[in-house]
Design an enzyme around this catalytic site. Sequence first.
Site, PDB file in Angstrom:
ATOM      1  N   SER A  55      47.553  44.799  36.495  1.00  0.00           N
ATOM      2  CA  SER A  55      48.515  44.137  37.342  1.00  0.00           C
ATOM      3  C   SER A  55      49.346  43.069  36.629  1.00  0.00           C
ATOM      4  CB  SER A  55      47.809  43.487  38.532  1.00  0.00           C
ATOM      5  OG  SER A  55      46.888  42.503  38.084  1.00  0.00           O
ATOM      6  N   LYS A 112      51.690  34.473  34.916  1.00  0.00           N
ATOM      7  CA  LYS A 112      51.566  35.465  35.995  1.00  0.00           C
ATOM      8  C   LYS A 112      51.659  34.742  37.343  1.00  0.00           C
ATOM      9  CE  LYS A 112      48.365  39.202  37.422  1.00  0.00           C
ATOM     10  NZ  LYS A 112      47.076  39.879  37.099  1.00  0.00           N
ATOM     11  N   SER A 116      43.260  44.119  34.231  1.00  0.00           N
ATOM     12  CA  SER A 116      44.673  43.754  34.386  1.00  0.00           C
ATOM     13  C   SER A 116      45.310  42.959  33.256  1.00  0.00           C
ATOM     14  CB  SER A 116      44.872  42.998  35.692  1.00  0.00           C
ATOM     15  OG  SER A 116      44.906  43.913  36.745  1.00  0.00           O
TER      16      SER A 116
HETATM   17  N1  GLN Z   1      43.717  47.969  38.500  1.00  0.00           N
HETATM   18  C1  GLN Z   1      42.536  47.342  39.018  1.00  0.00           C
HETATM   19  C2  GLN Z   1      42.694  47.147  40.497  1.00  0.00           C
HETATM   20  O1  GLN Z   1      43.639  47.619  41.012  1.00  0.00           O
HETATM   21  C3  GLN Z   1      42.297  46.037  38.312  1.00  0.00           C
HETATM   22  C4  GLN Z   1      43.192  44.953  38.768  1.00  0.00           C
HETATM   23  C5  GLN Z   1      42.960  43.658  38.074  1.00  0.00           C
HETATM   24  O2  GLN Z   1      42.282  43.567  37.055  1.00  0.00           O
HETATM   25  N2  GLN Z   1      43.498  42.603  38.679  1.00  0.00           N
HETATM   26  O3  GLN Z   1      41.903  46.539  41.156  1.00  0.00           O
END
Ligand code: GLN
Length: 474
Positions: A150, A75, A174
Amino acid sequence: MKTAQGIARDVQSGESSATAELENSLSAIGARNEELNIFLYVDEAGARAAALSVDERVAKGENVGPLAGVPIAIKDNMCQTGIPTTCSSKILEGWRPPYNATVIDRLMACGAVPVGKTNLDEFAMGSSTENSAFGPTRNPLDPSRVPGGSSGGSAAAVAANMTPLALGSDTGGSIRQPAALCGLVGMKPSYGLVSRYGLIAFASSLDQIGPLSKTVTDAAMLLEAIAGHDPMDSTSLPEPSPSLVAHVNDGVAGKRVALVRELVEGADDDVVASVNRAVAALKDAGATIVELSIPEFRLGLSAYYLIAPAEASSNLARYDGVRFGLRVNGEDVAAMNEATRTAGFGAEVKRRIMLGTYALSAGYFDAYYGQALKVRTQMIDAFKRAYQQADLLIGATTPSVAFAFGSKTSDPMAMYLSDVFTIPTNLAGEAAVSVPFGTGEAGLPVGVQLLGPGRSEAQLFAAARVLELAEGRP
Ligand code: GLN
């Protein structure tokens, strides 16, 4: 595509080579990357050199390590020396880190071959990978739908058979949410199990790096390779990496598994049906099933959307046009800072910075951030009580299967709700895994979530493996 376990075995035995496995991976990337927008950067030269060195060591009779010659996607919020690292943000465009994240060093020490950097929601803020400054990633199983986020690029890389393994990061879901939407295994390890050194910070008290893969054993192999104490991360747990692969076939006989009402509440019928079938499969394998209600879980989302933005507003203050990436000139330093941040950050990142700054400001601190911290303590206590009655908890990973592009982009709250079932684990600093179990609407995969206390990764993988076997996967 072969599993990571299969590749490592064949490379070490000489039946295959790291170079051949890498070329397979590069041609799969070449075939679909333009269509799916998964990799932001492919390090062909670096990966070829790493693969060659694995092959040379095998030829000399050396034991290269548990991930010998396994291509892996990273990532793009993890630092790799000299490789562009963008967090999918214009503000970091052109920046090349001068050091490796600890996870990269550990992967290379185990023989893995990092092939490139994958797309994400900008600074890991989002649940669909639509917030990337470099365009969205498409779900390889249905390109009209999102891969989740994400870590959407990392999940899509594995789902598209470009690499058998990928690293993601999970602050509120994420890793698990994109794993669920792409039909993969994805684990959020206990806070502190994996070093965050070289992971670009979003919300430091929640962020954890973890594995994505097609099989439970591959995920266990990857986590085992990257976990364990690191003096470079002050929040790193003091012990060595746990033994995980050796326990994947331990089963669930005699374990108490609690189906949590709040972890299926509001989920689509197809998702709930899969969770119920998973519960039955665990029961058939010898687990005792109980039902629990943990009302505190309903408060998770609200607390998270104060704590995570508050930490992000502080962490992202460093992107000021002076030290990293983009600079847009202005009349004086303050004007330069403002112009840089205005041009460099996308809408969601700006929304979080404003929310977080507001929540932390004098006069509002007690009403917002302070309250959220109290909820976090209640959440930790609620988990503790639940684990007196059960060894593991089960529920859905996400309320629905992969959704269509644009269906939630105009309504931030609808997007935030994608993580309603994953966030409690992050707030408590505990572990959870999403494992594909059955299909739902349009034949798309459903993710079932298993949750356990801190350091329960071996048990979680063992339970996930029971579900994998129940589905007839080898
Ligand atoms: N979707 C969640 C957010 O927007 C979690 C994101 C994540 O785990 N990096 O914060």
